[in-house]
Design a protein around this motif. Structure first.
Motif, PDB file in Angstrom:
ATOM      1  N   ARG A 182       0.812  -1.213   0.000  1.00  0.00           N
ATOM      2  CA  ARG A 182       0.000   0.000   0.000  1.00  0.00           C
ATOM      3  C   ARG A 182       0.851   1.271   0.000  1.00  0.00           C
ATOM      4  N   TYR A 183       2.114   1.132   0.252  1.00  0.00           N
ATOM      5  CA  TYR A 183       3.044   2.263   0.184  1.00  0.00           C
ATOM      6  C   TYR A 183       3.879   2.048  -1.062  1.00  0.00           C
ATOM      7  N   ARG A 184       3.586   2.795  -2.124  1.00  0.00           N
ATOM      8  CA  ARG A 184       4.107   2.437  -3.448  1.00  0.00           C
ATOM      9  C   ARG A 184       5.122   3.421  -4.029  1.00  0.00           C
ATOM     10  N   SER A 185       5.449   4.489  -3.321  1.00  0.00           N
ATOM     11  CA  SER A 185       6.346   5.474  -3.932  1.00  0.00           C
ATOM     12  C   SER A 185       7.170   6.183  -2.867  1.00  0.00           C
ATOM     13  N   PHE A 186       8.295   6.712  -3.306  1.00  0.00           N
ATOM     14  CA  PHE A 186       9.104   7.608  -2.475  1.00  0.00           C
ATOM     15  C   PHE A 186       9.664   8.706  -3.368  1.00  0.00           C
ATOM     16  N   THR A 187      10.075   9.807  -2.745  1.00  0.00           N
ATOM     17  CA  THR A 187      10.396  11.029  -3.485  1.00  0.00           C
ATOM     18  C   THR A 187      11.797  11.515  -3.166  1.00  0.00           C
ATOM     19  N   TYR A 188      12.477  11.956  -4.212  1.00  0.00           N
ATOM     20  CA  TYR A 188      13.702  12.746  -4.074  1.00  0.00           C
ATOM     21  C   TYR A 188      13.300  14.216  -4.215  1.00  0.00           C
ATOM     22  N   PRO A 189      13.223  14.987  -3.127  1.00  0.00           N
ATOM     23  CA  PRO A 189      12.724  16.370  -3.232  1.00  0.00           C
ATOM     24  C   PRO A 189      13.641  17.309  -4.006  1.00  0.00           C
ATOM     25  N   GLN A 190      14.929  16.968  -4.094  1.00  0.00           N
ATOM     26  CA  GLN A 190      15.875  17.850  -4.782  1.00  0.00           C
ATOM     27  C   GLN A 190      16.612  17.045  -5.853  1.00  0.00           C
ATOM     28  N   ALA A 191      15.927  16.815  -6.946  1.00  0.00           N
ATOM     29  CA  ALA A 191      16.537  16.102  -8.069  1.00  0.00           C
ATOM     30  C   ALA A 191      17.349  17.069  -8.924  1.00  0.00           C
ATOM     31  N   SER A 192      18.101  16.518  -9.867  1.00  0.00           N
ATOM     32  CA  SER A 192      18.970  17.346 -10.701  1.00  0.00           C
ATOM     33  C   SER A 192      19.049  16.756 -12.101  1.00  0.00           C
ATOM     34  N   ILE A 193      19.212  17.637 -13.080  1.00  0.00           N
ATOM     35  CA  ILE A 193      19.378  17.202 -14.460  1.00  0.00           C
ATOM     36  C   ILE A 193      20.706  16.473 -14.644  1.00  0.00           C
ATOM     37  N   ALA A 194      21.657  16.701 -13.700  1.00  0.00           N
ATOM     38  CA  ALA A 194      22.959  16.043 -13.787  1.00  0.00           C
ATOM     39  C   ALA A 194      22.857  14.548 -13.538  1.00  0.00           C
ATOM     40  N   HIS A 235      10.777   7.704 -23.742  1.00  0.00           N
ATOM     41  CA  HIS A 235       9.868   7.692 -24.894  1.00  0.00           C
ATOM     42  C   HIS A 235       9.726   9.075 -25.518  1.00  0.00           C
ATOM     43  N   ARG A 236      10.209  10.087 -24.842  1.00  0.00           N
ATOM     44  CA  ARG A 236      10.274  11.430 -25.433  1.00  0.00           C
ATOM     45  C   ARG A 236      11.324  12.223 -24.666  1.00  0.00           C
ATOM     46  N   PRO A 237      11.985  13.176 -25.327  1.00  0.00           N
ATOM     47  CA  PRO A 237      13.046  13.936 -24.655  1.00  0.00           C
ATOM     48  C   PRO A 237      12.466  14.951 -23.680  1.00  0.00           C
ATOM     49  N   LEU A 238      13.274  15.337 -22.707  1.00  0.00           N
ATOM     50  CA  LEU A 238      12.871  16.391 -21.788  1.00  0.00           C
ATOM     51  C   LEU A 238      12.858  17.727 -22.532  1.00  0.00           C
ATOM     52  N   PRO A 239      11.889  18.588 -22.268  1.00  0.00           N
ATOM     53  CA  PRO A 239      11.841  19.880 -22.961  1.00  0.00           C
ATOM     54  C   PRO A 239      13.001  20.774 -22.553  1.00  0.00           C
ATOM     55  N   GLU A 240      13.465  21.563 -23.490  1.00  0.00           N
ATOM     56  CA  GLU A 240      14.581  22.473 -23.216  1.00  0.00           C
ATOM     57  C   GLU A 240      14.110  23.646 -22.358  1.00  0.00           C
ATOM     58  N   GLY A 241      15.011  24.127 -21.514  1.00  0.00           N
ATOM     59  CA  GLY A 241      14.711  25.273 -20.670  1.00  0.00           C
ATOM     60  C   GLY A 241      14.135  24.915 -19.311  1.00  0.00           C
ATOM     61  N   PHE A 242      13.775  23.664 -19.104  1.00  0.00           N
ATOM     62  CA  PHE A 242      13.202  23.249 -17.829  1.00  0.00           C
ATOM     63  C   PHE A 242      14.278  22.645 -16.930  1.00  0.00           C
ATOM     64  N   LYS A 243      14.134  22.867 -15.632  1.00  0.00           N
ATOM     65  CA  LYS A 243      15.011  22.285 -14.635  1.00  0.00           C
ATOM     66  C   LYS A 243      14.277  21.149 -13.927  1.00  0.00           C
ATOM     67  N   TYR A 252       8.402   2.999 -12.245  1.00  0.00           N
ATOM     68  CA  TYR A 252       8.359   4.222 -13.041  1.00  0.00           C
ATOM     69  C   TYR A 252       8.981   5.366 -12.242  1.00  0.00           C
ATOM     70  N   ILE A 253       9.461   6.366 -12.975  1.00  0.00           N
ATOM     71  CA  ILE A 253       9.989   7.569 -12.345  1.00  0.00           C
ATOM     72  C   ILE A 253       9.293   8.773 -12.957  1.00  0.00           C
ATOM     73  N   THR A 254       8.818   9.658 -12.101  1.00  0.00           N
ATOM     74  CA  THR A 254       8.125  10.874 -12.523  1.00  0.00           C
ATOM     75  C   THR A 254       9.011  12.064 -12.207  1.00  0.00           C
ATOM     76  N   LEU A 255       9.409  12.789 -13.226  1.00  0.00           N
ATOM     77  CA  LEU A 255      10.271  13.963 -13.074  1.00  0.00           C
ATOM     78  C   LEU A 255       9.406  15.215 -13.137  1.00  0.00           C
ATOM     79  N   THR A 256       9.500  16.021 -12.097  1.00  0.00           N
ATOM     80  CA  THR A 256       8.800  17.308 -12.079  1.00  0.00           C
ATOM     81  C   THR A 256       9.746  18.374 -12.606  1.00  0.00           C
ATOM     82  N   LEU A 257       9.317  19.072 -13.652  1.00  0.00           N
ATOM     83  CA  LEU A 257      10.159  20.058 -14.328  1.00  0.00           C
ATOM     84  C   LEU A 257       9.613  21.453 -14.073  1.00  0.00           C
TER      85      LEU A 257
END
Length: 443
Positions: free
Chosen positions: A144-156, A176-184, A198-203
């Motif tokens: 029932r606990y299915r995710s954890f978060t890295y609050p300070q991710a990096s493009i590096a 499946h698609r590139p990250l948009p330019e200009g986003f961190k 799966y990994i969800t990147l917040t930009l």
């Protein structure tokens, strides 16, 4: 490619004047060792989440009443400070000393778990920003606990088709698609689903200004839509969108699988495999529904710049029927059997998700979605505005006053558009005095 990208490119939030966030989700391809480590992290985070939630409940039960309002019979609790976000974060230091295996988990992922406890408990006591309170938080069981978060991710962290996660190692990713330019890259959420990880990147992009559409609703640039269960959607131009009923089509297969699960031995490998099949089927149904919603929203927005929709309270519409009792206290039939089938159809249609997707796509395209009061839109004539009562089973609108004949849902969609354009005010519409005489109209 547009079909697949829209399903994961949600605008998460717009904060301040010049701040836009979007979320992209990709599939991870971990090795067997990495899968075991990810599962171990989730299990340890789940156990600590339950302990901290229990600690808050314990203090709340013992100290929530003032001294002059305590019950006469109560256990006397030892005085201690109320556990809060900061005290529970400080408790992670002795936790790692007493249980060294927690040092394996990335520190910020542990701290984010404490934040989840705080949010769950605050919503229960105080509610959200709108004052809506949630139910009592539940302890998380296995899986029932299915995710954890890295609050300070990096493009590096990203290198080609791989991503390096702190204390977990390098993972292959299906980009499946590139990250948009200009986003961190701001945050990274690792999620376990029925078919894998799966990994969800917040930009975030500070240069993208907040865009508010200034399109003025007019007769020639707007459309009204009415959502239903016989037809998923009817618009004011006379168009229809059939309802696919993804869950209903898979209901028999799902029932067979669940029957096999119930007969399998508890804890056996066969049972676990069957449970995974059930979860994958549910996941497939949810993805089919979401894809259909995106495609339908695209069709609607091609017809007009402004879309008028009903301000539906789906939660109230799908509530269980209230129990009925006679004078002796015996429960009477309340129609819940029929209501349960209606509730299942409403959930299968997914009206709330569709309206959210429609608003999201309209915001990206510079268009507008306007919600209007749905009261009376199905019980009045779109031409003369007289009241023409209809039962739910009556699917044809026949006005005895202006002789308007058209589909019930199309009539409602036209009314929704007129109400949105302030052409019609249904609260001022005079009910017909002789509607009961019409053989087509029933009270």
């Amino acid at each position: 490619m547009q079909k697949n990208t829209d399903c994961y490119g949600w605008i998460a939030s717009v904060v301040g004047a010049k701040l836009m966030r979007i979320a992209y989700q990709y599939r991870l391809l971990p090795t067997s060792e990495q899968r075991a480590k990810l599962s171990r992290w989730l299990d340890m985070l789940r156990l600590q989440y339950n302990w901290m939630l229990a600690d808050r409940f314990d203090w709340w039960e013992m100290n929530r009443c003032p001294v002059n309002a305590c019950p006469l019979v109560a256990s006397i609790a030892e005085p201690r400070e109320q556990p809060n976000y900061y005290s529970q974060k400080r408790s992670l230091v002795p936790l790692k000393q007493d249980r060294p295996w927690y040092k394996e988990i990335y520190s910020q992922a542990l701290q984010d778990m404490v934040k989840r406890v705080k949010l769950a408990f605050d919503r229960y006591l105080s509610g959200d920003c709108n004052g809506n309170r949630s139910g009592k938080p539940r302890f998380k069981g296995k899986n029932r606990y299915r995710s954890f978060t890295y609050p300070q991710a990096s493009i590096a962290w990203i290198d080609g088709n791989k991503i390096e996660l702190p204390k977990l190692g390098i993972f292959k990713v299906i980009w499946h698609r590139p990250l948009p330019e200009g986003f961190k890259v701001k945050t990274a959420i690792v999620t376990k689903k029925a078919d894998g990880w799966y990994i969800t990147l917040t930009l975030e992009d500070m240069s993208v200004p907040e865009f508010i559409s200034d399109v003025e609703p007019r007769e020639n640039n707007s459309i009204g839509i009415d959502l239903g269960l016989e037809k998923f959607l009817a618009d004011s131009d006379g168009g229809f969108e059939p309802i696919p009923q993804h869950f209903r089509k898979s209901e028999e297969k799902l029932a067979r699988l669940q029957q096999k699960v119930s007969t399998a031995k508890q804890g056996s490998r066969a049972r676990k495999l069957l449970v995974r099949k059930v979860a994958k089927l549910h996941q497939k149904i949810a993805r089919q529904r979401k894809q259909f919603h995106f495609e339908t929203a695209q069709k609607v927005l091609k017809k007009a710049d402004v879309v008028f929709v009903e301000d539906l309270s789906v939660k109230n519409m799908s509530r269980c029927a209230k129990p009925k009792q006679d004078e002796a206290g015996k429960f009477l039939p309340n129609g819940q059997s029929a209501k349960s089938g209606l509730n299942k159809s409403i959930a299968d249609a997914g009206w709330s998700q569709f309206l959210d997707i429609l608003a999201f796509k309209a915001g990206k395209a510079g268009q507008r979605v306007v919600k209007v009061n749905p009261k009376g839109t199905s019980q009045h004539c779109s031409n003369c505005l007289n009241r023409v009562p209809k039962e739910l089973s009556d699917r044809w609108h026949s006005c005895p006053h202006c002789a308007t004949e058209l589909d019930r849902d199309t009539n409602a969609a036209i009314l929704i558009k007129k109400v949105g354009l302030d052409i019609a005010l249904l609260k001022n519409a005079q009910p017909a005095s002789d509607w009961k005489r019409s053989p087509r109209c029933t009270a």
